[in-house]
Design a protein around this motif. Structure first.
Motif, PDB file in Angstrom:
ATOM      1  N   ARG A 152      11.938 -21.175   1.865  1.00  0.00           N
ATOM      2  CA  ARG A 152      10.645 -21.661   2.366  1.00  0.00           C
ATOM      3  C   ARG A 152       9.781 -20.459   2.731  1.00  0.00           C
ATOM      4  NH1 ARG A 152      11.667 -24.922   7.316  1.00  0.00           N
ATOM      5  NH2 ARG A 152       9.474 -25.522   7.045  1.00  0.00           N
ATOM      6  N   PRO A 153       8.474 -20.638   2.844  1.00  0.00           N
ATOM      7  CA  PRO A 153       7.587 -19.494   3.103  1.00  0.00           C
ATOM      8  C   PRO A 153       7.932 -18.735   4.383  1.00  0.00           C
ATOM      9  CG  PRO A 153       6.311 -21.367   2.348  1.00  0.00           C
ATOM     10  CD  PRO A 153       7.702 -21.880   2.576  1.00  0.00           C
ATOM     11  N   VAL A 154       7.794 -17.431   4.283  1.00  0.00           N
ATOM     12  CA  VAL A 154       8.053 -16.502   5.387  1.00  0.00           C
ATOM     13  C   VAL A 154       6.884 -15.522   5.448  1.00  0.00           C
ATOM     14  CG1 VAL A 154       9.565 -14.651   6.220  1.00  0.00           C
ATOM     15  CG2 VAL A 154      10.561 -16.671   5.125  1.00  0.00           C
ATOM     16  N   ALA A 155       6.505 -15.123   6.645  1.00  0.00           N
ATOM     17  CA  ALA A 155       5.571 -14.019   6.804  1.00  0.00           C
ATOM     18  C   ALA A 155       6.378 -12.750   7.003  1.00  0.00           C
ATOM     19  CB  ALA A 155       4.648 -14.260   7.989  1.00  0.00           C
ATOM     20  N   LEU A 156       6.254 -11.820   6.073  1.00  0.00           N
ATOM     21  CA  LEU A 156       6.958 -10.540   6.136  1.00  0.00           C
ATOM     22  C   LEU A 156       6.002  -9.500   6.701  1.00  0.00           C
ATOM     23  CD1 LEU A 156       9.294  -8.589   5.477  1.00  0.00           C
ATOM     24  CD2 LEU A 156       8.337  -8.395   3.166  1.00  0.00           C
ATOM     25  N   SER A 157       6.358  -8.928   7.841  1.00  0.00           N
ATOM     26  CA  SER A 157       5.501  -7.966   8.525  1.00  0.00           C
ATOM     27  C   SER A 157       6.142  -6.587   8.488  1.00  0.00           C
ATOM     28  CB  SER A 157       5.304  -8.412   9.982  1.00  0.00           C
ATOM     29  OG  SER A 157       4.689  -7.403  10.748  1.00  0.00           O
ATOM     30  N   LEU A 158       5.392  -5.608   7.967  1.00  0.00           N
ATOM     31  CA  LEU A 158       5.797  -4.207   7.998  1.00  0.00           C
ATOM     32  C   LEU A 158       4.592  -3.411   8.499  1.00  0.00           C
ATOM     33  CD1 LEU A 158       6.992  -5.461   4.990  1.00  0.00           C
ATOM     34  CD2 LEU A 158       8.335  -3.395   5.290  1.00  0.00           C
ATOM     35  N   VAL A 159       4.389  -3.467   9.789  1.00  0.00           N
ATOM     36  CA  VAL A 159       3.222  -2.842  10.411  1.00  0.00           C
ATOM     37  C   VAL A 159       3.558  -1.398  10.762  1.00  0.00           C
ATOM     38  CG1 VAL A 159       1.701  -2.898  12.419  1.00  0.00           C
ATOM     39  CG2 VAL A 159       2.295  -5.024  11.257  1.00  0.00           C
ATOM     40  N   ALA A 160       2.741  -0.473  10.238  1.00  0.00           N
ATOM     41  CA  ALA A 160       2.920   0.960  10.491  1.00  0.00           C
ATOM     42  C   ALA A 160       4.319   1.434  10.106  1.00  0.00           C
ATOM     43  CB  ALA A 160       2.622   1.294  11.957  1.00  0.00           C
ATOM     44  N   LEU A 161       4.805   0.966   8.964  1.00  0.00           N
ATOM     45  CA  LEU A 161       6.143   1.357   8.510  1.00  0.00           C
ATOM     46  C   LEU A 161       6.125   2.094   7.180  1.00  0.00           C
ATOM     47  CD1 LEU A 161       9.236   1.281   8.822  1.00  0.00           C
ATOM     48  CD2 LEU A 161       9.206  -0.930   7.640  1.00  0.00           C
ATOM     49  N   THR A 162       5.288   1.663   6.230  1.00  0.00           N
ATOM     50  CA  THR A 162       5.378   2.203   4.875  1.00  0.00           C
ATOM     51  C   THR A 162       5.053   3.691   4.808  1.00  0.00           C
ATOM     52  OG1 THR A 162       3.124   1.375   4.457  1.00  0.00           O
ATOM     53  CG2 THR A 162       4.968   0.017   3.699  1.00  0.00           C
ATOM     54  N   HIS A 163       4.305   4.228   5.792  1.00  0.00           N
ATOM     55  CA  HIS A 163       4.013   5.668   5.720  1.00  0.00           C
ATOM     56  C   HIS A 163       5.235   6.525   6.040  1.00  0.00           C
ATOM     57  CE1 HIS A 163       2.017   4.259   9.639  1.00  0.00           C
ATOM     58  NE2 HIS A 163       3.155   4.819  10.026  1.00  0.00           N
ATOM     59  N   TYR A 164       6.346   5.915   6.426  1.00  0.00           N
ATOM     60  CA  TYR A 164       7.594   6.667   6.609  1.00  0.00           C
ATOM     61  C   TYR A 164       8.485   6.618   5.363  1.00  0.00           C
ATOM     62  CZ  TYR A 164       6.250   6.564  11.524  1.00  0.00           C
ATOM     63  OH  TYR A 164       5.571   6.704  12.703  1.00  0.00           O
ATOM     64  N   LEU A 165       8.009   5.966   4.304  1.00  0.00           N
ATOM     65  CA  LEU A 165       8.801   5.781   3.090  1.00  0.00           C
ATOM     66  C   LEU A 165       8.117   6.468   1.918  1.00  0.00           C
ATOM     67  CD1 LEU A 165       9.594   1.977   3.532  1.00  0.00           C
ATOM     68  CD2 LEU A 165      11.101   3.897   4.075  1.00  0.00           C
ATOM     69  N   GLY A 166       8.906   7.207   1.133  1.00  0.00           N
ATOM     70  CA  GLY A 166       8.376   7.925  -0.014  1.00  0.00           C
ATOM     71  C   GLY A 166       8.309   7.071  -1.260  1.00  0.00           C
ATOM     72  N   LEU A 185      10.845 -13.539  -1.534  1.00  0.00           N
ATOM     73  CA  LEU A 185      10.180 -14.528  -0.696  1.00  0.00           C
ATOM     74  C   LEU A 185       9.738 -15.736  -1.514  1.00  0.00           C
ATOM     75  CD1 LEU A 185       7.882 -12.181   1.435  1.00  0.00           C
ATOM     76  CD2 LEU A 185      10.175 -13.030   2.005  1.00  0.00           C
ATOM     77  N   ALA A 186       9.696 -16.875  -0.872  1.00  0.00           N
ATOM     78  CA  ALA A 186       9.249 -18.104  -1.531  1.00  0.00           C
ATOM     79  C   ALA A 186       7.735 -18.061  -1.746  1.00  0.00           C
ATOM     80  CB  ALA A 186       9.614 -19.309  -0.667  1.00  0.00           C
ATOM     81  N   PRO A 187       7.234 -18.756  -2.775  1.00  0.00           N
ATOM     82  CA  PRO A 187       5.783 -18.886  -2.924  1.00  0.00           C
ATOM     83  C   PRO A 187       5.170 -19.456  -1.645  1.00  0.00           C
ATOM     84  CG  PRO A 187       6.911 -19.690  -4.884  1.00  0.00           C
ATOM     85  CD  PRO A 187       7.973 -19.429  -3.862  1.00  0.00           C
ATOM     86  N   GLY A 188       3.962 -18.971  -1.319  1.00  0.00           N
ATOM     87  CA  GLY A 188       3.329 -19.382  -0.085  1.00  0.00           C
ATOM     88  C   GLY A 188       3.635 -18.457   1.082  1.00  0.00           C
ATOM     89  N   SER A 189       4.509 -17.466   0.842  1.00  0.00           N
ATOM     90  CA  SER A 189       4.813 -16.479   1.869  1.00  0.00           C
ATOM     91  C   SER A 189       3.657 -15.490   2.008  1.00  0.00           C
ATOM     92  CB  SER A 189       6.097 -15.720   1.518  1.00  0.00           C
ATOM     93  OG  SER A 189       7.223 -16.574   1.551  1.00  0.00           O
ATOM     94  N   TYR A 190       3.687 -14.713   3.097  1.00  0.00           N
ATOM     95  CA  TYR A 190       2.626 -13.744   3.368  1.00  0.00           C
ATOM     96  C   TYR A 190       3.226 -12.358   3.579  1.00  0.00           C
ATOM     97  CZ  TYR A 190      -0.821 -17.460   4.075  1.00  0.00           C
ATOM     98  OH  TYR A 190      -1.668 -18.530   3.901  1.00  0.00           O
ATOM     99  N   LEU A 191       2.453 -11.345   3.227  1.00  0.00           N
ATOM    100  CA  LEU A 191       2.801  -9.949   3.472  1.00  0.00           C
ATOM    101  C   LEU A 191       1.755  -9.360   4.409  1.00  0.00           C
ATOM    102  CD1 LEU A 191       4.573  -7.471   2.758  1.00  0.00           C
ATOM    103  CD2 LEU A 191       3.007  -7.033   0.848  1.00  0.00           C
ATOM    104  N   ILE A 192       2.216  -8.801   5.546  1.00  0.00           N
ATOM    105  CA  ILE A 192       1.346  -8.202   6.558  1.00  0.00           C
ATOM    106  C   ILE A 192       1.668  -6.718   6.623  1.00  0.00           C
ATOM    107  CG2 ILE A 192       0.733  -8.161   9.007  1.00  0.00           C
ATOM    108  CD1 ILE A 192       1.673 -11.097   9.160  1.00  0.00           C
ATOM    109  N   LEU A 193       0.682  -5.861   6.304  1.00  0.00           N
ATOM    110  CA  LEU A 193       0.921  -4.419   6.235  1.00  0.00           C
ATOM    111  C   LEU A 193      -0.172  -3.633   6.935  1.00  0.00           C
ATOM    112  CD1 LEU A 193       1.817  -3.758   2.452  1.00  0.00           C
ATOM    113  CD2 LEU A 193       3.411  -4.017   4.360  1.00  0.00           C
ATOM    114  N   SER A 194       0.226  -2.490   7.500  1.00  0.00           N
ATOM    115  CA  SER A 194      -0.743  -1.460   7.878  1.00  0.00           C
ATOM    116  C   SER A 194      -0.129  -0.111   7.580  1.00  0.00           C
ATOM    117  CB  SER A 194      -1.145  -1.575   9.350  1.00  0.00           C
ATOM    118  OG  SER A 194      -0.057  -1.282  10.202  1.00  0.00           O
ATOM    119  N   GLN A 195      -0.962   0.893   7.363  1.00  0.00           N
ATOM    120  CA  GLN A 195      -0.494   2.186   6.848  1.00  0.00           C
ATOM    121  C   GLN A 195      -1.495   3.287   7.181  1.00  0.00           C
ATOM    122  OE1 GLN A 195       1.688   3.524   3.745  1.00  0.00           O
ATOM    123  NE2 GLN A 195       0.666   5.353   4.512  1.00  0.00           N
ATOM    124  N   VAL A 196      -1.007   4.421   7.656  1.00  0.00           N
ATOM    125  CA  VAL A 196      -1.868   5.577   7.936  1.00  0.00           C
ATOM    126  C   VAL A 196      -2.485   6.092   6.631  1.00  0.00           C
ATOM    127  CG1 VAL A 196      -1.891   7.978   8.716  1.00  0.00           C
ATOM    128  CG2 VAL A 196      -0.655   6.248  10.032  1.00  0.00           C
TER     129      VAL A 196
END
Length: 272
Positions: A152-166, A185-196
């Protein structure tokens, strides 16, 4: 809170800084060590935006979670949780929908210790914590699935995380990793991101990145085009990819924008 993995004692490494604890210092927290404070102060000395950036990131998380909860999402997976700072994600989500289920994931034992003490959800919903690294997708999702229905849909949050990954495919492969998470993730899910980003304050961000790298923490600021790649194949919510303080700002956010720039991009997108 139940379901945290405290059965096996975890060693806290205080010989080198950890991003979650550096971030905690910037937010005015007390759950950090001298090595974290030292790095936080060095970065603050070259980039005066970091304190308002940390606050802006927290407020973006709250607005984004509220938006997707109001859109009907009742399951949340927050990776790179950091040390709890109220209001936490589950408080925002369960404030909209008390039955919401939230799973936090982080790889810092300090976060685990404080999560066990502080992350208590509503009686109707559930709030769980798993000790896992974002790079270990299979293990992390397996543990998350003990509480969440990934069908079922999930909101996946990776706030201020991706700038630590190459980006190196033989290393972190951050773009491939994000695609794998979204694919799970199931259709209807959300991706929440922020990045420096270096776009808005390039000299200060480069100096800050060098301090991170010298401390043993990889750091990868990304341009607007590079950050936007994370949302390929997804439906961006308005206003799209934008500096973090401008994503659906509330009156307090508008007032804080007068303090100056925050060199962080943010976006929220839906999986069709």
């Amino acid at each position: 809170m139940t379901g945290s993995e405290s059965e096996t004692p975890l060693r806290i490494d205080t010989s080198r800084p950890h991003p979650a604890r550096v971030y905690d210092w910037w937010l005015g927290g007390k759950d950090n060590y001298p090595v974290d404070e030292e790095l936080a102060r060095r970065i603050l000395a070259v980039d005066g935006t970091v304190l308002r950036g940390a606050r802006a990131n927290r407020r973006f998380m709250q607005r984004a979670v509220r938006a997707v909860a109001e859109a009907g999402i009742r399951q949340f997976l927050d990776i790179g949780t950091g040390i709890p700072t109220e209001p936490n994600l589950h408080q925002v989500a369960q404030g909209v929908a008390p039955e919401a289920k939230v799973v936090y994931a982080d790889n810092d034992p300090v976060v685990l210790r404080h999560a066990e003490a502080l992350l208590h959800g509503s009686p109707e919903g559930s709030t769980q914590y798993v000790h896992a690294d974002v790079r270990d997708l299979d293990a992390l999702l397996h543990r998350a699935a003990e509480s969440l229905d990934l069908g079922r849909p999930v909101a996946l949050s990776l706030v201020a995380l991706t700038h630590y990954l190459g980006e190196d495919p033989s290393g972190d492969d951050v773009y491939g990793l994000l695609k794998r998470y979204v694919a799970a993730l199931a259709p209807g899910s959300y991706l929440i991101l922020s990045q420096v980003t270096p776009d808005l304050n390039p000299e200060a961000i480069e100096q800050a990145a060098n301090h991170f790298r010298r401390s043993g923490t990889p750091f990868h600021p990304r341009s607007l085009a590079e950050f936007s790649r994370f949302f390929e194949g997804l439906e961006l919510l308005g206003p799209g990819v934008i500096p973090v303080s401008g994503w659906r700002p509330e009156p307090e956010d508008v007032a804080l924008q007068a303090e100056g720039i925050v060199p962080v991009y943010a976006g929220v997108a839906r999986k069709p």
